[in-house]
Motif scaffolding. Structure first.
Motif, PDB file in Angstrom:
ATOM      1  N   GLN A 228       0.818  -1.212   0.000  1.00 59.97           N
ATOM      2  CA  GLN A 228       0.000   0.000   0.000  1.00 59.97           C
ATOM      3  C   GLN A 228       0.855   1.266   0.000  1.00 59.97           C
ATOM      4  N   GLU A 229       2.195   1.089  -0.065  1.00 61.31           N
ATOM      5  CA  GLU A 229       3.160   2.195  -0.044  1.00 61.31           C
ATOM      6  C   GLU A 229       3.065   3.003   1.242  1.00 61.31           C
ATOM      7  N   ARG A 230       2.846   2.290   2.373  1.00 54.92           N
ATOM      8  CA  ARG A 230       2.864   2.900   3.699  1.00 54.92           C
ATOM      9  C   ARG A 230       3.926   2.171   4.524  1.00 54.92           C
ATOM     10  N   TYR A 231       5.157   2.246   4.092  1.00 55.23           N
ATOM     11  CA  TYR A 231       6.240   1.446   4.651  1.00 55.23           C
ATOM     12  C   TYR A 231       7.181   2.265   5.520  1.00 55.23           C
ATOM     13  N   THR A 232       6.952   3.557   5.721  1.00 55.38           N
ATOM     14  CA  THR A 232       7.931   4.500   6.249  1.00 55.38           C
ATOM     15  C   THR A 232       8.679   3.967   7.468  1.00 55.38           C
ATOM     16  N   GLU A 233      10.000   3.794   7.303  1.00 55.92           N
ATOM     17  CA  GLU A 233      10.888   3.385   8.395  1.00 55.92           C
ATOM     18  C   GLU A 233      10.506   2.040   8.999  1.00 55.92           C
TER      19      GLU A 233
END
Length: 360
Positions: A228-233
């Motif tokens: 979902q491209e919500r991978y931050t860090e």
């Protein structure tokens, strides 16, 4: 005389317009309510009882850093809120409502009525978050952490505060959209009351249309957030001896519709940095290990979702240009379970700047 009468009339009209202008300015907001006369809840808890009545719990932060709880019960959510307003000595406004906490039992029955209510009520922001409470609903809603009363339940879902990519994010408008979609489902954070914190996160609830049909672990939730491209860090651990942090991710999908049905190939490119390594492994070996681990994990998640007929990854959205209206209606029940999904990871390890011995 006619000229003088005309001038007098113009002066009278001008004075009247000036008077109306100043009255409008000085009156301000005529329906303004003092903040001391209002309750501004930030969390709404929703539990549907066996007798089909809704139990609503509102969490209201106070100026002392504590939480006030307002409760009501009725056959509909709107009526339960009206009962709360009737009992409260102050006006109850929902304009600052930022989080819906729904009991697991209610989620398994369906949350369509709840999302319909949240979207249709004018004073609730559709950007608010949604989460599911597993375990003791009452205990979780009334749970407070004494040492840090300034911490809000909403902070755990805020990307500017305590959120991590092992926790899914789902807003009211997203849940409403997916519950009515032929080709997309969604994941909702699954939590319980914490011991030293407000919440312990158990992963994510898998929603098929508007009903919970299974769950994802925190590691599986991270995989979902990558897609979902919500991978931050996000942090990945390999065999308890190496940890990496994701710096960048991109997903490229290729779709086909062959004789047996839909076929999807996903290529996931990850830029990672090593944050901890207990053994001196070359970067090539670490990249191979993480590639094998993630491909195995992603394949297992995709298979699990197809068995549950819950398209949480939103694969059906990629096939919409290839499908007829009838095929879209049949996607979750007929085509998605038969879809072939090949997932490949490409790992790029950046220079390891986190090790102290490499800092000059």
């Amino acid at each position: 005389m006619a000229k003088e009468a005309k001038c007098l009339m113009l002066r009278t009209v001008a004075r009247l317009l000036i008077f109306i202008f100043f009255v409008a300015i000085l009156s301000g907001c005529w329906d303004f309510k003092d903040i001391n006369k209002r309750y501004l809840p930030v969390v709404m808890g929703v539990d549907k009882k066996d007798n089909e009545t809704y139990r609503i719990i509102l969490q209201v932060p106070t100026v002392k850093g504590e939480t006030l709880f307002l409760e009501g019960e009725s056959s509909s959510i709107s009526k339960a809120v009206d009962i709360i307003r009737t009992k409260a000595e102050k006006s109850v406004d929902l304009i600052h409502l930022r989080l819906f906490l729904i009991s697991r039992k209610t989620a398994e029955k369906g949350i369509k009525e709840i999302m319909d209510y949240a979207v249709r009520v004018n004073d609730i922001s559709i950007k608010g978050m949604v989460a599911i409470v597993t375990g003791d609903f009452e205990k979780t809603l009334h749970h407070q952490i004494k040492p840090t009363p300034e911490v809000s339940s909403y902070d755990y879902f805020s990307e500017e505060a305590g959120w991590t990519p092992n926790v899914s994010i789902n807003r009211i408008w997203e849940a409403y959209r997916s519950a009515h979609s032929y080709t997309e489902d969604f994941a909702i954070p699954l939590l319980t009351a914490g011991t030293t914190t407000l919440f312990d996160f158990k992963g994510s609830a898998i929603m098929r249309r508007d009903r919970m049909v299974g769950s994802l672990s925190p590691d599986e939730t991270l995989m979902n957030n990558i897609f979902q491209e919500r991978y931050t860090e996000g942090t990945i651990e390999i065999a308890k001896d190496t940890s990496l942090i994701i710096k960048k991710a991109s997903v490229r999908n290729r779709t086909e519709w062959i004789s047996s049905g839909p076929k999807l190939r996903s290529i996931v490119k990850l830029d990672v940095s090593i944050t901890e390594s207990k053994r001196d492994k070359p970067n090539e070996e670490i990249a191979k290990d993480i590639k094998n681990l993630l491909e195995k994990r992603a394949a297992a998640i995709s298979k699990k979702l197809r068995l549950l007929k819950a398209d949480v990854l939103g694969n059906g959205q990629l096939f919409r240009p290839r499908m007829s209206e009838q095929q879209m209606r049949e996607w979750k029940d007929k085509w998605y379970p038969e879809m072939q999904h090949d997932i490949t990871f490409e790992i790029n390890i950046r220079d390891n700047i986190n090790f102290k011995e490499k800092v000059k």
